[in-house]
Design an enzyme around this catalytic site. Structure first.
Site, PDB file in Angstrom:
ATOM      1  CE  LYS B 108      -2.596   2.739   2.773  1.00  0.00           C
ATOM      2  NZ  LYS B 108      -3.220   3.083   4.044  1.00  0.00           N
ATOM      3  N   GLY B 169      -7.867   9.405   9.300  1.00  0.00           N
ATOM      4  CA  GLY B 169      -8.215   9.577  10.706  1.00  0.00           C
ATOM      5  C   GLY B 169      -9.213  10.679  10.992  1.00  0.00           C
ATOM      6  CB  ALA B 195      -8.025   7.694   4.403  1.00  0.00           C
ATOM      7  N   GLY B 196     -10.856   8.108   5.835  1.00  0.00           N
ATOM      8  CA  GLY B 196     -11.965   9.053   5.934  1.00  0.00           C
ATOM      9  C   GLY B 196     -13.230   8.495   6.543  1.00  0.00           C
ATOM     10  CG  ASN B 217      -6.103   1.663  11.572  1.00  0.00           C
ATOM     11  OD1 ASN B 217      -6.544   1.340  12.675  1.00  0.00           O
ATOM     12  ND2 ASN B 217      -4.815   1.644  11.350  1.00  0.00           N
ATOM     13  CB  THR B 218      -8.909   6.205  12.582  1.00  0.00           C
ATOM     14  OG1 THR B 218      -7.580   6.296  12.091  1.00  0.00           O
ATOM     15  CG2 THR B 218      -9.056   7.101  13.802  1.00  0.00           C
TER      16      THR B 218
END
Lengths: 66, 265
Positions: B108, B169, B195-196, B217-218
Protein backbone atom coordinates in the site's frame (compact mmCIF):
# COMPACT_ATOMS: atom_id res chain seq x y z
CA UNK A 1 33.31 -4.47 16.64
CA UNK A 2 31.26 -1.28 16.81
CA UNK A 3 28.15 -1.05 14.66
CA UNK A 4 25.24 1.36 14.43
CA UNK A 5 22.11 -0.77 14.75
CA UNK A 6 18.74 0.95 14.33
CA UNK A 7 20.36 4.29 15.00
CA UNK A 8 22.07 3.17 18.25
CA UNK A 9 25.74 2.43 18.83
CA UNK A 10 26.08 -1.29 19.38
CA UNK A 11 29.22 -3.11 20.44
CA UNK A 12 28.99 -6.70 19.32
CA UNK A 13 30.95 -9.44 21.01
CA UNK A 14 31.04 -11.98 18.23
CA UNK A 15 28.84 -10.86 15.34
CA UNK A 16 30.71 -11.58 12.15
CA UNK A 17 27.63 -12.05 10.02
CA UNK A 18 24.03 -10.84 10.07
CA UNK A 19 22.90 -14.24 11.35
CA UNK A 20 25.34 -13.82 14.27
CA UNK A 21 24.00 -10.34 15.00
CA UNK A 22 20.35 -11.44 14.91
CA UNK A 23 21.20 -14.33 17.23
CA UNK A 24 22.99 -11.98 19.62
CA UNK A 25 19.91 -9.72 19.66
CA UNK A 26 17.51 -12.72 19.95
CA UNK A 27 15.66 -11.63 16.81
CA UNK A 28 13.73 -14.18 14.77
CA UNK A 29 15.06 -13.71 11.22
CA UNK A 30 11.77 -14.88 9.72
CA UNK A 31 9.84 -11.67 10.34
CA UNK A 32 12.45 -9.00 9.78
CA UNK A 33 14.24 -7.28 6.94
CA UNK A 34 17.86 -6.22 7.28
CA UNK A 35 19.60 -3.34 5.57
CA UNK A 36 23.34 -2.66 5.79
CA UNK A 37 24.57 0.74 4.66
CA UNK A 38 21.27 1.28 2.77
CA UNK A 39 21.42 -2.04 0.89
CA UNK A 40 18.92 -4.76 1.68
CA UNK A 41 20.56 -8.07 2.53
CA UNK A 42 18.34 -10.98 1.55
CA UNK A 43 17.54 -13.60 4.15
CA UNK A 44 19.39 -16.20 2.11
CA UNK A 45 22.58 -14.11 2.46
CA UNK A 46 22.33 -13.46 6.21
CA UNK A 47 24.70 -16.25 7.14
CA UNK A 48 27.39 -15.27 4.68
CA UNK A 49 27.19 -11.45 4.68
CA UNK A 50 30.08 -10.19 6.80
CA UNK A 51 29.69 -7.06 8.90
CA UNK A 52 32.43 -4.49 9.24
CA UNK A 53 33.40 -1.85 11.80
CA UNK A 54 31.07 1.15 11.59
CA UNK A 55 28.42 -0.53 9.41
CA UNK A 56 24.99 1.03 9.67
CA UNK A 57 22.52 -1.79 10.18
CA UNK A 58 18.75 -1.40 10.10
CA UNK A 59 16.51 -4.22 11.30
CA UNK A 60 12.80 -3.65 10.67
CA UNK A 61 9.60 -5.58 11.18
CA UNK A 62 5.86 -5.04 10.87
CA UNK A 63 4.00 -3.00 13.47
CA UNK A 64 0.41 -1.83 13.72
CA UNK A 65 -0.48 0.64 10.99
CA UNK A 66 -3.23 1.78 8.69
CA UNK B 1 -23.12 -8.25 -13.55
CA UNK B 2 -23.86 -4.56 -13.37
CA UNK B 3 -20.74 -2.46 -13.36
CA UNK B 4 -18.55 -5.51 -13.81
CA UNK B 5 -14.96 -4.58 -14.46
CA UNK B 6 -13.71 -8.05 -15.18
CA UNK B 7 -12.15 -8.46 -11.79
CA UNK B 8 -14.86 -10.36 -9.99
CA UNK B 9 -15.57 -14.05 -9.97
CA UNK B 10 -18.90 -15.83 -9.63
CA UNK B 11 -18.83 -15.67 -5.84
CA UNK B 12 -18.41 -11.90 -6.01
CA UNK B 13 -15.01 -12.08 -4.39
CA UNK B 14 -12.63 -9.28 -5.23
CA UNK B 15 -9.55 -10.37 -7.18
CA UNK B 16 -6.47 -8.21 -7.60
CA UNK B 17 -3.68 -9.61 -9.78
CA UNK B 18 -4.83 -13.14 -9.15
CA UNK B 19 -5.12 -12.70 -5.38
CA UNK B 20 -8.64 -13.45 -4.19
CA UNK B 21 -10.02 -11.43 -1.30
CA UNK B 22 -12.85 -12.98 0.67
CA UNK B 23 -13.83 -9.74 2.40
CA UNK B 24 -14.47 -6.32 0.91
CA UNK B 25 -13.68 -4.77 4.26
CA UNK B 26 -9.95 -4.29 4.78
CA UNK B 27 -8.71 -3.19 8.19
CA UNK B 28 -5.69 -1.46 9.64
CA UNK B 29 -3.86 -2.51 12.78
CA UNK B 30 -2.80 0.88 14.17
CA UNK B 31 -4.00 2.76 17.25
CA UNK B 32 -5.39 -0.23 19.18
CA UNK B 33 -5.01 -0.48 22.96
CA UNK B 34 -3.04 -3.71 22.64
CA UNK B 35 -2.46 -6.65 20.30
CA UNK B 36 -5.29 -8.64 21.84
CA UNK B 37 -7.80 -5.90 21.06
CA UNK B 38 -6.34 -5.69 17.54
CA UNK B 39 -6.88 -9.39 17.07
CA UNK B 40 -10.44 -9.37 18.42
CA UNK B 41 -11.45 -6.40 16.26
CA UNK B 42 -10.01 -8.00 13.13
CA UNK B 43 -11.87 -11.22 13.86
CA UNK B 44 -15.13 -9.30 14.41
CA UNK B 45 -14.63 -7.39 11.15
CA UNK B 46 -14.40 -10.56 9.08
CA UNK B 47 -11.59 -8.93 7.08
CA UNK B 48 -8.95 -11.10 5.46
CA UNK B 49 -6.64 -8.19 4.62
CA UNK B 50 -4.81 -6.30 7.32
CA UNK B 51 -2.48 -3.38 6.80
CA UNK B 52 0.75 -3.00 8.75
CA UNK B 53 3.55 -0.46 8.93
CA UNK B 54 7.31 -1.08 8.65
CA UNK B 55 9.35 0.15 11.61
CA UNK B 56 12.62 -0.53 13.42
CA UNK B 57 12.71 -3.57 15.72
CA UNK B 58 13.13 -2.53 19.33
CA UNK B 59 16.64 -3.82 20.02
CA UNK B 60 16.75 -2.45 23.57
CA UNK B 61 13.63 -4.24 24.86
CA UNK B 62 13.68 -7.63 23.18
CA UNK B 63 10.78 -8.92 25.26
CA UNK B 64 8.27 -6.74 23.43
CA UNK B 65 5.70 -8.76 21.53
CA UNK B 66 5.36 -8.91 17.79
CA UNK B 67 2.16 -8.01 15.93
CA UNK B 68 2.47 -11.12 13.77
CA UNK B 69 2.31 -13.28 16.92
CA UNK B 70 -1.34 -12.21 17.03
CA UNK B 71 -2.16 -11.98 13.34
CA UNK B 72 -1.35 -15.20 11.54
CA UNK B 73 0.05 -14.41 8.06
CA UNK B 74 -1.24 -17.83 7.03
CA UNK B 75 -4.79 -16.70 7.75
CA UNK B 76 -4.66 -13.02 6.77
CA UNK B 77 -3.18 -11.23 3.80
CA UNK B 78 -0.62 -8.82 5.17
CA UNK B 79 -0.64 -5.51 3.31
CA UNK B 80 2.37 -3.41 4.35
CA UNK B 81 2.24 0.34 3.88
CA UNK B 82 4.81 3.07 3.39
CA UNK B 83 3.12 5.36 5.92
CA UNK B 84 5.28 8.18 7.16
CA UNK B 85 7.24 8.46 3.91
CA UNK B 86 7.44 11.98 2.49
CA UNK B 87 9.79 11.33 -0.42
CA UNK B 88 9.91 8.89 -3.33
CA UNK B 89 13.24 7.56 -2.06
CA UNK B 90 11.85 6.78 1.40
CA UNK B 91 8.72 5.16 -0.03
CA UNK B 92 10.83 2.92 -2.28
CA UNK B 93 13.09 2.01 0.64
CA UNK B 94 10.18 1.07 2.90
CA UNK B 95 8.42 -0.87 0.14
CA UNK B 96 11.53 -2.92 -0.59
CA UNK B 97 12.11 -3.60 3.11
CA UNK B 98 8.45 -4.62 3.46
CA UNK B 99 8.79 -7.12 0.64
CA UNK B 100 11.92 -8.56 2.22
CA UNK B 101 10.28 -8.79 5.67
CA UNK B 102 7.03 -10.22 4.37
CA UNK B 103 5.84 -12.89 2.08
CA UNK B 104 4.19 -11.07 -0.81
CA UNK B 105 4.64 -8.31 -3.37
CA UNK B 106 1.65 -6.34 -2.08
CA UNK B 107 2.37 -2.76 -1.06
CA UNK B 108 0.00 0.00 0.00
CA UNK B 109 2.01 2.87 -1.36
CA UNK B 110 1.90 6.18 0.46
CA UNK B 111 3.96 9.22 -0.42
CA UNK B 112 2.71 11.86 1.99
CA UNK B 113 2.81 15.51 1.02
CA UNK B 114 1.92 17.33 4.20
CA UNK B 115 1.93 16.52 7.92
CA UNK B 116 -1.26 18.35 8.78
CA UNK B 117 -3.55 16.88 6.13
CA UNK B 118 -1.58 13.70 5.32
CA UNK B 119 -2.73 14.27 1.77
CA UNK B 120 -0.71 12.33 -0.78
CA UNK B 121 2.08 13.94 -2.79
CA UNK B 122 0.66 12.62 -6.04
CA UNK B 123 3.64 13.74 -8.09
CA UNK B 124 5.93 11.55 -5.98
CA UNK B 125 3.29 8.83 -5.75
CA UNK B 126 3.15 8.50 -9.52
CA UNK B 127 6.93 8.13 -9.82
CA UNK B 128 7.10 5.58 -6.98
CA UNK B 129 4.20 3.59 -8.46
CA UNK B 130 5.93 3.30 -11.81
CA UNK B 131 9.25 2.21 -10.30
CA UNK B 132 7.74 -0.37 -7.92
CA UNK B 133 5.40 -1.80 -10.55
CA UNK B 134 8.44 -2.40 -12.76
CA UNK B 135 10.11 -4.18 -9.85
CA UNK B 136 7.19 -6.61 -9.69
CA UNK B 137 5.33 -5.11 -6.77
CA UNK B 138 1.54 -5.24 -6.64
CA UNK B 139 1.15 -1.53 -6.04
CA UNK B 140 -1.95 -0.14 -4.32
CA UNK B 141 -1.41 3.63 -4.21
CA UNK B 142 -3.17 5.81 -1.63
CA UNK B 143 -4.24 8.85 -3.61
CA UNK B 144 -6.63 11.77 -3.78
CA UNK B 145 -10.17 11.48 -5.09
CA UNK B 146 -8.81 12.84 -8.37
CA UNK B 147 -9.98 10.94 -11.47
CA UNK B 148 -7.09 12.20 -13.61
CA UNK B 149 -4.46 11.08 -11.12
CA UNK B 150 -6.27 7.75 -10.69
CA UNK B 151 -6.00 7.23 -14.45
CA UNK B 152 -2.32 8.16 -14.45
CA UNK B 153 -1.61 5.74 -11.59
CA UNK B 154 -3.41 2.99 -13.50
CA UNK B 155 -1.29 3.75 -16.57
CA UNK B 156 1.85 3.67 -14.38
CA UNK B 157 1.14 0.08 -13.38
CA UNK B 158 -0.97 0.28 -10.19
CA UNK B 159 -2.91 -2.92 -9.45
CA UNK B 160 -5.76 -1.06 -7.75
CA UNK B 161 -6.45 2.54 -6.81
CA UNK B 162 -7.01 3.62 -3.21
CA UNK B 163 -8.61 7.07 -3.22
CA UNK B 164 -9.27 8.77 0.10
CA UNK B 165 -12.81 9.49 1.25
CA UNK B 166 -11.48 12.23 3.53
CA UNK B 167 -8.19 12.88 5.37
CA UNK B 168 -6.70 9.91 7.25
CA UNK B 169 -8.21 9.58 10.71
CA UNK B 170 -10.62 12.48 10.16
CA UNK B 171 -13.84 10.47 10.18
CA UNK B 172 -15.40 12.98 7.78
CA UNK B 173 -16.83 10.24 5.59
CA UNK B 174 -17.08 10.23 1.80
CA UNK B 175 -16.67 13.92 1.01
CA UNK B 176 -16.75 13.67 -2.74
CA UNK B 177 -18.91 10.76 -3.90
CA UNK B 178 -19.20 12.29 -7.37
CA UNK B 179 -15.46 12.13 -7.96
CA UNK B 180 -15.41 8.54 -6.75
CA UNK B 181 -18.16 7.74 -9.27
CA UNK B 182 -16.09 9.27 -12.04
CA UNK B 183 -13.03 7.27 -10.93
CA UNK B 184 -15.15 4.11 -10.94
CA UNK B 185 -16.28 4.83 -14.48
CA UNK B 186 -12.93 5.82 -15.93
CA UNK B 187 -10.44 3.50 -14.23
CA UNK B 188 -10.70 -0.17 -15.07
CA UNK B 189 -9.06 -1.33 -11.87
CA UNK B 190 -10.46 -2.23 -8.46
CA UNK B 191 -11.15 0.88 -6.38
CA UNK B 192 -10.61 0.62 -2.63
CA UNK B 193 -11.64 3.63 -0.56
CA UNK B 194 -8.83 4.30 1.88
CA UNK B 195 -9.21 6.79 4.73
CA UNK B 196 -11.97 9.05 5.93
CA UNK B 197 -14.63 6.59 7.02
CA UNK B 198 -16.07 7.61 10.40
CA UNK B 199 -18.94 5.25 10.95
CA UNK B 200 -20.86 2.40 9.35
CA UNK B 201 -22.98 4.54 7.02
CA UNK B 202 -19.82 6.01 5.45
CA UNK B 203 -18.60 2.52 4.58
CA UNK B 204 -22.02 1.64 3.16
CA UNK B 205 -22.00 4.79 0.99
CA UNK B 206 -18.60 3.88 -0.45
CA UNK B 207 -19.83 0.42 -1.33
CA UNK B 208 -23.18 1.66 -2.69
CA UNK B 209 -21.24 3.86 -5.10
CA UNK B 210 -19.70 0.70 -6.51
CA UNK B 211 -16.30 0.79 -4.86
CA UNK B 212 -14.71 -2.66 -4.67
CA UNK B 213 -13.61 -2.51 -1.03
CA UNK B 214 -13.08 -0.15 1.89
CA UNK B 215 -10.02 0.10 4.14
CA UNK B 216 -10.75 1.23 7.69
CA UNK B 217 -8.48 1.73 10.68
CA UNK B 218 -9.20 4.73 12.92
CA UNK B 219 -13.01 4.45 12.74
CA UNK B 220 -12.73 0.99 14.30
CA UNK B 221 -9.68 1.34 16.55
CA UNK B 222 -10.79 4.75 17.85
CA UNK B 223 -14.42 3.80 18.57
CA UNK B 224 -15.51 3.48 22.19
CA UNK B 225 -16.06 -0.21 21.54
CA UNK B 226 -13.73 -1.21 18.69
CA UNK B 227 -14.94 -4.79 18.52
CA UNK B 228 -18.59 -3.74 18.16
CA UNK B 229 -17.63 -1.13 15.54
CA UNK B 230 -15.66 -3.74 13.62
CA UNK B 231 -18.80 -5.85 13.42
CA UNK B 232 -20.86 -2.80 12.39
CA UNK B 233 -18.40 -2.12 9.56
CA UNK B 234 -18.61 -5.71 8.42
CA UNK B 235 -22.38 -5.46 8.04
CA UNK B 236 -22.18 -2.00 6.45
CA UNK B 237 -19.80 -3.19 3.74
CA UNK B 238 -21.90 -6.27 3.01
CA UNK B 239 -25.10 -4.17 2.93
CA UNK B 240 -23.54 -1.51 0.73
CA UNK B 241 -22.23 -4.09 -1.71
CA UNK B 242 -25.62 -5.85 -1.92
CA UNK B 243 -27.41 -2.54 -2.44
CA UNK B 244 -24.99 -1.64 -5.23
CA UNK B 245 -25.56 -4.95 -6.96
CA UNK B 246 -29.31 -4.75 -6.40
CA UNK B 247 -29.44 -1.36 -8.14
CA UNK B 248 -31.03 1.49 -6.25
CA UNK B 249 -34.13 3.38 -7.37
CA UNK B 250 -33.65 6.79 -8.99
CA UNK B 251 -34.03 9.84 -6.78
CA UNK B 252 -37.15 11.93 -7.49
CA UNK B 253 -38.41 15.18 -6.08
CA UNK B 254 -42.04 14.10 -5.64
CA UNK B 255 -43.85 11.13 -4.17
CA UNK B 256 -45.05 7.97 -5.92
CA UNK B 257 -47.70 6.07 -3.96
CA UNK B 258 -46.79 2.53 -2.97
CA UNK B 259 -50.45 1.47 -2.47
CA UNK B 260 -52.81 1.27 -5.48
CA UNK B 261 -55.48 3.90 -6.20
CA UNK B 262 -57.70 1.23 -7.71
CA UNK B 263 -60.17 -0.32 -5.26
CA UNK B 264 -60.38 2.68 -3.00
CA UNK B 265 -63.83 3.49 -1.56
Amino acid sequence: MKLIVNGEFFETSNAGTITDLLNELSIDPGQVAVEVNLSIIRKSDHSTFRLHEGDKVEIVNFVGGG
Amino acid sequence: MQGSKGVRNMDDNLIIRGIEFESRLWVGTGKYKDFNETKMAIEASGADVVTVAVRRVNIIDRKSENLLDYIDPGKYKILPNTAGCYTVEDALRYARLAREAGISDLIKLEVIGDEKTLFPDTWGLLQATEILAKEGFIVLPYTNDDPIMAKRLADAGAAAIMPLGAPIGSGLGIRNPYNLKIILETVKLPIVVDAGVGTASDAAIAMELGCDAVLINTAIAGAKDPIAMAEAMKHAVIAGRLAYKAGRIPKKLYATASSPIEGML
